[in-house]
Scaffold this motif. Structure first.
Motif, PDB file in Angstrom:
ATOM      1  N   SER A   1      -8.640   6.425  -0.337  1.00  0.00           N
ATOM      2  CA  SER A   1      -8.112   6.260   1.141  1.00  0.00           C
ATOM      3  C   SER A   1      -7.512   7.805   1.521  1.00  0.00           C
ATOM      4  O   SER A   1      -7.103   8.482   0.959  1.00  0.00           O
ATOM      5  CB  SER A   1      -6.759   5.276   1.179  1.00  0.00           C
ATOM      6  OG  SER A   1      -6.987   4.065   0.556  1.00  0.00           O
TER       7      SER A   1
ATOM      8  N   VAL B   1     -16.833  -5.628   1.114  1.00  0.00           N
ATOM      9  CA  VAL B   1     -16.644  -4.992   0.092  1.00  0.00           C
ATOM     10  C   VAL B   1     -16.189  -5.858  -1.085  1.00  0.00           C
ATOM     11  O   VAL B   1     -15.292  -6.874  -0.879  1.00  0.00           O
ATOM     12  CB  VAL B   1     -15.243  -3.999   0.407  1.00  0.00           C
ATOM     13  CG1 VAL B   1     -15.058  -3.210  -1.197  1.00  0.00           C
ATOM     14  CG2 VAL B   1     -15.680  -2.994   1.395  1.00  0.00           C
TER      15      VAL B   1
ATOM     16  N   ILE C   1     -14.042  -2.330  -8.090  1.00  0.00           N
ATOM     17  CA  ILE C   1     -13.679  -1.524  -7.011  1.00  0.00           C
ATOM     18  C   ILE C   1     -12.946  -0.291  -7.195  1.00  0.00           C
ATOM     19  O   ILE C   1     -11.679  -0.513  -7.694  1.00  0.00           O
ATOM     20  CB  ILE C   1     -13.377  -2.311  -5.708  1.00  0.00           C
ATOM     21  CG1 ILE C   1     -13.699  -1.471  -4.526  1.00  0.00           C
ATOM     22  CG2 ILE C   1     -12.075  -2.794  -5.821  1.00  0.00           C
ATOM     23  CD1 ILE C   1     -15.094  -1.182  -4.138  1.00  0.00           C
TER      24      ILE C   1
ATOM     25  N   ASP D   1      -8.939  -1.500  -9.162  1.00  0.00           N
ATOM     26  CA  ASP D   1      -8.528  -2.884  -9.682  1.00  0.00           C
ATOM     27  C   ASP D   1      -8.454  -3.041 -11.161  1.00  0.00           C
ATOM     28  O   ASP D   1      -9.183  -2.457 -11.913  1.00  0.00           O
ATOM     29  CB  ASP D   1      -9.214  -3.997  -8.972  1.00  0.00           C
ATOM     30  CG  ASP D   1     -10.736  -3.946  -9.508  1.00  0.00           C
ATOM     31  OD1 ASP D   1     -11.260  -3.121  -9.939  1.00  0.00           O
ATOM     32  OD2 ASP D   1     -11.357  -4.943  -9.842  1.00  0.00           O
TER      33      ASP D   1
ATOM     34  N   GLU E   1       0.805  -1.058   0.029  1.00  0.00           N
ATOM     35  CA  GLU E   1      -0.046  -0.014   0.100  1.00  0.00           C
ATOM     36  C   GLU E   1       0.916   1.203   0.021  1.00  0.00           C
ATOM     37  O   GLU E   1       2.013   1.257   0.585  1.00  0.00           O
ATOM     38  CB  GLU E   1      -0.976  -0.128   1.423  1.00  0.00           C
ATOM     39  CG  GLU E   1      -1.820  -1.293   1.427  1.00  0.00           C
ATOM     40  CD  GLU E   1      -2.953  -1.085   0.336  1.00  0.00           C
ATOM     41  OE1 GLU E   1      -3.154   0.038  -0.382  1.00  0.00           O
ATOM     42  OE2 GLU E   1      -3.524  -2.003  -0.054  1.00  0.00           O
TER      43      GLU E   1
ATOM     44  N   ASN F   1      -2.468   1.367  -5.445  1.00  0.00           N
ATOM     45  CA  ASN F   1      -2.927   2.749  -5.126  1.00  0.00           C
ATOM     46  C   ASN F   1      -1.789   3.620  -5.347  1.00  0.00           C
ATOM     47  O   ASN F   1      -0.640   3.417  -5.330  1.00  0.00           O
ATOM     48  CB  ASN F   1      -3.816   2.896  -3.935  1.00  0.00           C
ATOM     49  CG  ASN F   1      -2.920   2.288  -2.779  1.00  0.00           C
ATOM     50  OD1 ASN F   1      -1.756   2.237  -2.729  1.00  0.00           O
ATOM     51  ND2 ASN F   1      -3.545   2.242  -1.637  1.00  0.00           N
TER      52      ASN F   1
ATOM     53  N   ALA G   1     -15.374   2.673  -2.757  1.00  0.00           N
ATOM     54  CA  ALA G   1     -15.114   2.596  -1.315  1.00  0.00           C
ATOM     55  C   ALA G   1     -14.116   3.392  -0.785  1.00  0.00           C
ATOM     56  O   ALA G   1     -13.134   3.777  -1.410  1.00  0.00           O
ATOM     57  CB  ALA G   1     -14.564   1.070  -1.213  1.00  0.00           C
TER      58      ALA G   1
ATOM     59  N   LYS H   1     -11.924   4.591   2.500  1.00  0.00           N
ATOM     60  CA  LYS H   1     -11.298   4.044   3.879  1.00  0.00           C
ATOM     61  C   LYS H   1     -10.448   5.220   4.301  1.00  0.00           C
ATOM     62  O   LYS H   1      -9.450   5.539   3.896  1.00  0.00           O
ATOM     63  CB  LYS H   1     -10.036   2.713   3.268  1.00  0.00           C
ATOM     64  CG  LYS H   1      -9.294   2.281   4.230  1.00  0.00           C
ATOM     65  CD  LYS H   1      -8.564   1.303   3.719  1.00  0.00           C
ATOM     66  CE  LYS H   1      -7.642   0.422   4.865  1.00  0.00           C
ATOM     67  NZ  LYS H   1      -6.602  -0.467   4.290  1.00  0.00           N
TER      68      LYS H   1
ATOM     69  N   THR I   1     -11.080   2.636  -4.784  1.00  0.00           N
ATOM     70  CA  THR I   1     -10.716   2.993  -3.263  1.00  0.00           C
ATOM     71  C   THR I   1     -10.108   4.204  -3.258  1.00  0.00           C
ATOM     72  O   THR I   1      -9.265   4.431  -3.687  1.00  0.00           O
ATOM     73  CB  THR I   1      -9.866   1.814  -2.849  1.00  0.00           C
ATOM     74  OG1 THR I   1     -10.315   0.537  -2.952  1.00  0.00           O
ATOM     75  CG2 THR I   1      -9.870   2.025  -1.276  1.00  0.00           C
TER      76      THR I   1
ATOM     77  N   ILE J   1     -14.940   1.309   4.429  1.00  0.00           N
ATOM     78  CA  ILE J   1     -14.200   0.262   4.759  1.00  0.00           C
ATOM     79  C   ILE J   1     -13.634   0.325   6.120  1.00  0.00           C
ATOM     80  O   ILE J   1     -13.455   1.389   6.815  1.00  0.00           O
ATOM     81  CB  ILE J   1     -12.722   0.025   3.742  1.00  0.00           C
ATOM     82  CG1 ILE J   1     -13.279  -0.119   2.485  1.00  0.00           C
ATOM     83  CG2 ILE J   1     -11.665  -0.887   4.197  1.00  0.00           C
ATOM     84  CD1 ILE J   1     -11.889  -0.308   1.289  1.00  0.00           C
TER      85      ILE J   1
ATOM     86  N   ASN K   1     -19.292   2.764  -0.470  1.00  0.00           N
ATOM     87  CA  ASN K   1     -19.101   1.745   0.921  1.00  0.00           C
ATOM     88  C   ASN K   1     -17.860   2.428   1.839  1.00  0.00           C
ATOM     89  O   ASN K   1     -17.027   2.989   1.299  1.00  0.00           O
ATOM     90  CB  ASN K   1     -18.572   0.458   0.269  1.00  0.00           C
ATOM     91  CG  ASN K   1     -19.616  -0.364  -0.214  1.00  0.00           C
ATOM     92  OD1 ASN K   1     -20.674  -0.615   0.049  1.00  0.00           O
ATOM     93  ND2 ASN K   1     -19.343  -0.865  -1.340  1.00  0.00           N
TER      94      ASN K   1
END
Length: 208
Positions: free
Chosen positions: A63, A54, A59, A75, A39, A108, A165, A167, A61, A195, A193
């Motif tokens: 963050s 999730v 998806i 993804d 990450e 990411n 999502a 996070k 994301t 996370i 969503n």
């Protein structure tokens, strides 16, 4: 006449079947194991008792670390390349095939557009040593100060099935989170969503 004693043999266990089982189990774990990707930032989200998972595919994301830095990822390597080409057209930047390949391997990232090409030119071990400053984001629609909205737009352009999502770190400040929400709401995105970490439900709790 002396009694002939039979020759005693030591107990013997055939290990063939056990070895076969051991190799089958090893093969199973190798084929089903998922490699943990590196990450761009360490994020410790708050916990919840929700049992909803999730999705693993399609998806997007977003963050947010404890310092308020924003990181972004989707993804699928083909989706990442298509997104990069789209963002390049938006900002008038061309990326080489080597840079596209390097970008497709990033789960990411958190870099301003202007720093992306120089980052992609580095080797993976050199990239790991870079402390990424985060993607610029605020409550405006300016291309330079709110680049997150452009990543979201061009990611959905590359794959219109993407689900979002968010996070956030447990120590992230609300104003930074609000800027992320503003970037989504500016594109009429109000459903996403969250996370969170897992937490044991209290006694008698049901997920109805």
């Amino acid at each position: 006449m002396p009694i002939v004693k039979p020759k005693r043999s030591r107990p013997h266990m055939d290990m063939t079947a056990m070895c076969d089982v051991a190799f089958l189990l090893l093969t199973f774990f190798i084929l089903t194991a998922q490699i943990r990707v590196q990450e761009a930032a360490e994020i410790n989200p708050p916990t919840s008792i929700s049992a909803i998972k999730v999705p693993d595919t399609d998806i997007m994301t977003i963050s947010l670390d404890k310092e308020g830095k924003v990181f972004f990822g989707i993804d699928g390597q083909p989706n990442r390349v298509a997104m990069l080409e789209n963002i390049g057209e938006t900002y008038g930047i061309s990326f080489s095939d080597r840079e596209k390949k390097a970008f497709s391997l990033l789960p990411n990232f958190g870099l301003p557009i202007g720093q992306l090409k120089s980052y992609l030119s580095l080797k993976p071990d050199q990239q790991a040593q870079i402390k990424q400053p985060g993607i610029p984001v605020d409550s405006t629609a300016n291309l330079q100060t709110n680049q997150l909205s452009q990543w979201v737009f061009n990611a959905r352009k590359a794959n219109n099935k993407l689900r979002i999502a968010v996070k956030g770190d447990n120590l992230a400040k609300f104003p930074n989170f609000k800027n992320v929400l503003s970037s989504l709401q500016s594109q009429n995105i109000n459903k996403f969503n969250l996370i969170t970490g897992t937490e044991a439900p209290p006694a008698g709790w049901t997920n109805d």
